[in-house]
Design a protein around this motif. Structure first.
Motif, PDB file in Angstrom:
ATOM      1  N   UNK A 105      14.809   3.843   4.150  1.00 27.32           N
ATOM      2  CA  UNK A 105      14.608   5.330   4.201  1.00 27.32           C
ATOM      3  C   UNK A 105      13.285   5.955   4.901  1.00 27.32           C
ATOM      4  N   UNK A 106      11.923   5.221   4.460  1.00 28.63           N
ATOM      5  CA  UNK A 106      10.801   5.643   5.225  1.00 28.63           C
ATOM      6  C   UNK A 106      10.346   4.839   6.283  1.00 28.63           C
ATOM      7  N   UNK A 107       9.566   5.506   7.206  1.00 25.05           N
ATOM      8  CA  UNK A 107       9.123   4.943   8.229  1.00 25.05           C
ATOM      9  C   UNK A 107       7.473   4.346   7.895  1.00 25.05           C
ATOM     10  N   UNK A 108       6.930   5.031   6.914  1.00 27.59           N
ATOM     11  CA  UNK A 108       5.558   4.701   6.462  1.00 27.59           C
ATOM     12  C   UNK A 108       5.690   4.278   4.824  1.00 27.59           C
ATOM     13  N   UNK A 109       5.254   3.354   4.497  1.00 24.80           N
ATOM     14  CA  UNK A 109       4.956   3.014   3.072  1.00 24.80           C
ATOM     15  C   UNK A 109       3.665   2.839   2.928  1.00 24.80           C
ATOM     16  N   UNK A 110       2.972   3.311   1.935  1.00 25.86           N
ATOM     17  CA  UNK A 110       1.358   3.087   1.713  1.00 25.86           C
ATOM     18  C   UNK A 110       1.101   2.745   0.352  1.00 25.86           C
ATOM     19  N   UNK A 111       0.840   1.590   0.167  1.00 24.18           N
ATOM     20  CA  UNK A 111       0.523   0.747  -1.165  1.00 24.18           C
ATOM     21  C   UNK A 111      -0.653   1.233  -1.650  1.00 24.18           C
ATOM     22  N   UNK A 112      -0.944   1.638  -2.773  1.00 26.60           N
ATOM     23  CA  UNK A 112      -2.141   2.105  -3.449  1.00 26.60           C
ATOM     24  C   UNK A 112      -2.232   1.143  -4.621  1.00 26.60           C
ATOM     25  N   UNK A 113      -3.117   0.376  -4.805  1.00 26.29           N
ATOM     26  CA  UNK A 113      -3.153  -0.550  -5.998  1.00 26.29           C
ATOM     27  C   UNK A 113      -4.411  -0.807  -6.724  1.00 26.29           C
ATOM     28  N   UNK A 114      -4.339  -0.865  -8.190  1.00 24.01           N
ATOM     29  CA  UNK A 114      -5.588  -0.930  -8.899  1.00 24.01           C
ATOM     30  C   UNK A 114      -5.735  -2.105  -9.480  1.00 24.01           C
ATOM     31  N   UNK A 115      -6.938  -2.583  -9.471  1.00 21.52           N
ATOM     32  CA  UNK A 115      -7.422  -3.918  -9.936  1.00 21.52           C
ATOM     33  C   UNK A 115      -6.307  -4.972  -9.750  1.00 21.52           C
ATOM     34  N   UNK A 116      -5.889  -5.775 -10.793  1.00 23.63           N
ATOM     35  CA  UNK A 116      -4.860  -6.584 -10.776  1.00 23.63           C
ATOM     36  C   UNK A 116      -3.667  -6.243  -9.774  1.00 23.63           C
ATOM     37  N   UNK A 117      -3.444  -5.170  -9.570  1.00 23.75           N
ATOM     38  CA  UNK A 117      -2.263  -4.572  -8.932  1.00 23.75           C
ATOM     39  C   UNK A 117      -2.523  -4.722  -7.673  1.00 23.75           C
ATOM     40  N   UNK A 118      -3.948  -4.947  -7.101  1.00 16.93           N
ATOM     41  CA  UNK A 118      -3.986  -5.271  -5.490  1.00 16.93           C
ATOM     42  C   UNK A 118      -3.701  -6.500  -5.336  1.00 16.93           C
ATOM     43  N   UNK A 119      -3.968  -7.633  -6.351  1.00 17.55           N
ATOM     44  CA  UNK A 119      -3.285  -8.906  -5.966  1.00 17.55           C
ATOM     45  C   UNK A 119      -1.934  -8.851  -5.961  1.00 17.55           C
ATOM     46  N   UNK A 120      -1.219  -8.275  -6.726  1.00 15.81           N
ATOM     47  CA  UNK A 120       0.377  -8.039  -6.744  1.00 15.81           C
ATOM     48  C   UNK A 120       0.441  -7.476  -5.349  1.00 15.81           C
ATOM     49  N   UNK A 121       0.085  -6.315  -4.808  1.00 14.74           N
ATOM     50  CA  UNK A 121       0.340  -5.944  -3.547  1.00 14.74           C
ATOM     51  C   UNK A 121       0.144  -6.743  -2.250  1.00 14.74           C
ATOM     52  N   UNK A 122      -0.936  -7.635  -2.570  1.00 12.92           N
ATOM     53  CA  UNK A 122      -1.375  -8.477  -1.432  1.00 12.92           C
ATOM     54  C   UNK A 122      -0.329  -9.458  -1.329  1.00 12.92           C
ATOM     55  N   UNK A 123       0.072 -10.189  -2.421  1.00 14.61           N
ATOM     56  CA  UNK A 123       0.965 -10.982  -2.641  1.00 14.61           C
ATOM     57  C   UNK A 123       2.591 -10.576  -2.019  1.00 14.61           C
ATOM     58  N   UNK A 124       2.679  -9.382  -2.627  1.00 13.14           N
ATOM     59  CA  UNK A 124       4.153  -8.766  -2.137  1.00 13.14           C
ATOM     60  C   UNK A 124       4.143  -8.816  -0.662  1.00 13.14           C
ATOM     61  N   UNK A 125       2.919  -7.812  -0.064  1.00 14.09           N
ATOM     62  CA  UNK A 125       2.907  -7.640   1.298  1.00 14.09           C
ATOM     63  C   UNK A 125       3.037  -9.051   2.354  1.00 14.09           C
TER      64      UNK A 125
END
Length: 455
Positions: A105-125
């Motif tokens: 649906x979206x051409x641009x996805x921006x991940x904003x991650x806090x603390x441990x969420x940064x590691x979750x986002x890094x792993x997911x990407x």
């Protein structure tokens, strides 16, 4: 994923059947979405307070964005469900599935991650990009994942994690130099361009990463929160570990930084897309235009510094015609360099420091043996004028007459000097003349590029 169509942002309690809430307008007009990933023991909405609402509403000349809030149980929230903390890989894989769904649906996805969420986002990407490469080995380096914002995230681990019980799986992931964290960090270092530059560079994928450092943070050190990200993509905020993700108003520094950074990414993505279309259009012309490129090389007293970032930015911004400005590291070994750029410290030149002399003499030797067609030497510092005169004294009369020798007082001046040299050579380079001839046969402007999708 639960889709919430709203004219105004309103929080909705998470149920067991959903881990992500997508807040979108009934019109479905937004082409960009911000995905919020909370940290250790956080919650989908509680971590951010009013920030999702600020992003959803937009402000002044900033268009509103849709917002997706991701929620997962960690630390004590996980214990209440009978789990020894969050399994980061499982949560990351679930986030990947949401990203894949959002990308429809979206051409641009921006991940904003806090603390441990940064590691979750890094792993997911990392997982998401690997899946793309496996599915299509020739996929574009520009994916729907537009950028990542690491908000007080322990990119290099947290020594404070040693103070917590090792019983928790998510705490183990936070520790300094943890095996899994190192693995995913190495993936980004080797395969992902994290700088927001105008050209694609040599990496397989492009995902600019930004880091917010909370100066009052007692959980994550500034070094860990910054990682090895470019200096101009880090920002320090006077806030605690938790307050850094809770801006209360549109003009809060965190929010204005986020919006300005997103704007930079959008401009860069537009340039990447223009470059790709130009290359596709060039491929339908005569053979000479296909191989039109210009090779530059940077040498200096230090590497992996601000000088490299300035050089890459200038090179990328100059690649907006049929002549690509390509770094020497991206072409076949032994290719002749059109412009060899040597940057050194003005103070070192004046004092005759060996590193400063080495840079100049090696550049002169490359010109002498024919591996560099032209050379530019740029002393940097307050005494750049005197240093430039000193450099000319080190050169032979022939070299002094043919080399570009121009200094700069600081880093901002380096870009001006380099752009001047590259522009001068581009305008008389044979490849540019060929390109101009081809353009007369098929005159196109950016509007035509935008309409030439079928090519």
């Amino acid at each position: 994923m639960r889709i919430l169509k709203q004219d105004a942002f309103a929080k909705v309690r998470f149920s067991d059947g959903h881990s992500m809430h997508l807040h979108t307008r009934p019109s479905g007009s937004s082409k960009a979405v911000a995905v919020l990933v909370h940290g250790l023991n956080g919650s989908g909405y509680g971590t951010w307070k009013t920030w999702p609402e600020l992003i959803f509403q937009g402000h002044r000349d900033t268009a509103p964005m849709d917002v997706a809030v991701y929620d997962y149980p960690s630390l004590f929230r996980a214990v209440l469900r009978g789990r020894p903390g969050a399994d980061i890989d499982v949560q990351a894989r679930q986030l990947v599935e949401h990203i894949q769904e959002l990308s429809q649906q979206y051409g641009e996805i921006y991940l904003i991650a806090h603390s441990l969420g940064g590691l979750v986002a890094e792993t997911a990407v990392s997982m998401y990009l690997r899946d793309l490469a496996i599915k299509d080995g020739r996929c574009s380096p520009v994916s729907p994942v537009a950028a990542m914002f690491m908000m007080a995230s322990p990119i290099r681990g947290s020594g404070k994690a040693l103070l917590l019980l090792s019983f928790f799986r998510d705490v183990k992931r936070l520790r300094l130099l943890s095996k899994d964290q190192t693995e995913y960090g190495n993936f980004f270092h080797s395969h992902v361009q994290v700088q927001c530059l105008a050209s694609e560079g040599k990496y397989r994928f492009i995902v600019p990463r930004y880091a917010a450092v909370a100066t009052l943070d007692v959980a994550v050190s500034p070094t860990s929160a910054s990682g090895s990200l470019p200096e101009d993509q880090r920002r320090r905020f006077k806030a605690t570990h938790f307050a850094v993700v809770k801006p209360r108003e549109f003009d809060a520094p965190q929010h204005t930084w986020l919006l300005a950074s997103i704007k930079n990414v959008q401009e860069a993505r537009a340039q990447w897309q223009r470059n790709a279309k130009q290359k596709r259009l060039a491929s339908v012309l005569e053979e000479p235009s296909r191989s039109a490129f210009f090779v530059t090389r940077l040498e200096g007293e230090r590497r992996d510094s601000d000088w490299d970032a300035i050089y890459n930015k200038v090179r990328a911004e100059s690649s907006t015609s049929y002549v690509d400005v390509v770094d020497y590291d991206h072409v076949k070994a032994g290719t002749k360099v059109d412009l060899l750029i040597a940057v050194n410290h003005a103070g070192g030149v004046i004092s005759g420091a060996p590193p400063s002399k080495r840079v100049v003499f090696e550049a002169a030797e490359a010109f002498k043996r024919g591996s560099a067609a032209s050379v530019g030497i740029c002393p940097v510092g307050e005494s750049y004028s005197a240093a430039s005169m000193e450099v000319r004294g080190w050169l032979s009369p022939e070299q002094a007459s043919k080399f570009y020798v121009e200094g700069a007082e600081g880093n901002s001046g380096i870009g001006i000097v380099l752009r001047k040299w590259i522009d001068a050579l581009l305008h008389r380079h044979p490849a540019r003349q060929i390109a101009r001839s081809q353009q007369r046969l098929l005159p196109l402007n950016y509007d035509a590029y935008e309409e030439a999708e079928e090519l």
